[in-house]
Design an enzyme around this catalytic site. Sequence first.
Site, PDB file in Angstrom:
ATOM      1  N   CYS A  50       0.824  -1.209   0.000  1.00 52.73           N
ATOM      2  CA  CYS A  50       0.000   0.000   0.000  1.00 52.73           C
ATOM      3  C   CYS A  50       0.860   1.263   0.000  1.00 52.73           C
ATOM      4  CB  CYS A  50      -0.946   0.010   1.199  1.00 52.73           C
ATOM      5  SG  CYS A  50      -0.100  -0.094   2.804  1.00 52.73           S
ATOM      6  N   ASN A  51       2.100   1.151   0.480  1.00 56.05           N
ATOM      7  CA  ASN A  51       2.958   2.330   0.570  1.00 56.05           C
ATOM      8  C   ASN A  51       4.035   2.409  -0.500  1.00 56.05           C
ATOM      9  OD1 ASN A  51       1.787   3.647   2.774  1.00 56.05           O
ATOM     10  ND2 ASN A  51       2.875   2.364   4.236  1.00 56.05           N
ATOM     11  N   PRO A 111       8.009  -3.952  11.398  1.00 53.75           N
ATOM     12  CA  PRO A 111       8.471  -5.274  10.965  1.00 53.75           C
ATOM     13  C   PRO A 111       7.683  -5.892   9.810  1.00 53.75           C
ATOM     14  CG  PRO A 111       7.124  -5.492  12.930  1.00 53.75           C
ATOM     15  CD  PRO A 111       7.189  -4.026  12.627  1.00 53.75           C
ATOM     16  N   ILE A 190      -8.152  -0.382  16.697  1.00 53.26           N
ATOM     17  CA  ILE A 190      -8.507  -1.535  17.537  1.00 53.26           C
ATOM     18  C   ILE A 190      -8.118  -2.842  16.839  1.00 53.26           C
ATOM     19  CG2 ILE A 190     -10.479  -2.874  18.400  1.00 53.26           C
ATOM     20  CD1 ILE A 190      -9.673  -0.659  20.268  1.00 53.26           C
TER      21      ILE A 190
END
Length: 416
Positions: A50-51, A111, A190
């Site tokens: 996604c990055n 990680p 959460i």
Amino acid sequence: MSLVAIGINHKTATVDLREKVAFSPDKIHDAMRSLASRTKTGEAVIISTCNRTELYTNTGDEAEVISWLEEYHQLSHEDVEPCLYRFEGQEVAQHLMRVSSGLDSLILGEPQILGQVKQSFVKAKEAGSVAITMDRLFQNTFSVAKKIRTETEIGTAAVSVAFAAVSMAKHIFSSLSTTKVLLIGAGETIELVARHLKDNGVDSMVVANRTLSRAEGMCEEFGATAITLEQIPDYLPQADIVISSTASPLPILGKGMVEKALKQRRHQPMLLVDIAVPRDIEAEVGELDDAFLYTVDDLQSIIEQNMASRREAAEQAELIAEEQSHLFMEWVRSLESVDSIREYRTASMAIKDELVERAINKLAQGGDSEKLLLELANKLTNKLIHAPTQALTVASRQGDLNSIGQLRTALGLDKN
């Protein structure tokens, strides 16, 4: 050939462009085969998260790799090129080692990226786009990432609110595996908390949410129980740890509800972590005996201290990545020298074989053996010294003393 890496990440491009250059899991095998077919060595590995999207090849032609990326996603050069970063040779190895160790991540030292890089490598092997150089590059990278995790503190300190909340619980309870946890909310924070708890051995989790279906969807992954917010009073007395993060404009847990739960627990301590803004838990809860309340501000101070610790560890990690990338390139150069030696020997043997065959044919036709032997020696010598003589001549004309010195050493003229 030369290693080349082309990439786009969270630092260089918007989410919109990152989505456009991403590779879906069902298409990445074909994409790697397609990219590999455009290289002379047939090697290509694509990392797509996604990055970031990064393309690793052993082609030496970055323009070809960029062109392929634009064609594959049908994007214009004007849109893509300004957002690209590119590396060659040792820079490729060092960058991949930095990425895999979390040194180039949105959250320093995270990680998860190592697992994503490993998955990409496995997919490349399945696609048949990995040969000796890429295999060695990625295997070395995984060893370096492990070395960095082992020898530095890069991944030990909590630098996210979710991680900090779980780390705090670990400090208070000797073992999380025996604790019962109530999570309030079912958003990304959460969910990340639940993942950290699961990784730390927590088996008993209850997730309370305004929308039950949303909580149920999250509970499937973690083996948790889903309840509504209205059911919290029934489950609160069983909870050793309560972590809350909702978008509620009003508190969900009041002093009275928690006080009642503590009485039912016979005043066994309860840890409450409120990571919502505005607060989900009334501040007065912290006044109760046996209730230990922490807010997002408390966690933020921990995170800031830990980020400083990670930055210090990152400096050590950078040195390891640089050193190990140098060692990898020494191995690459050793391969190149082996190829050059093999090629040089093959060419020399071909010259020898050709001249010997001619001499044998002339001997068979009654030629003078002494004359033919001398002719063979002269022709073989002239053929073998032709290329070095030309190189020395060019270097001398250009005044290239460095090349002249290297050629003299290679030809055995300087035996110091």
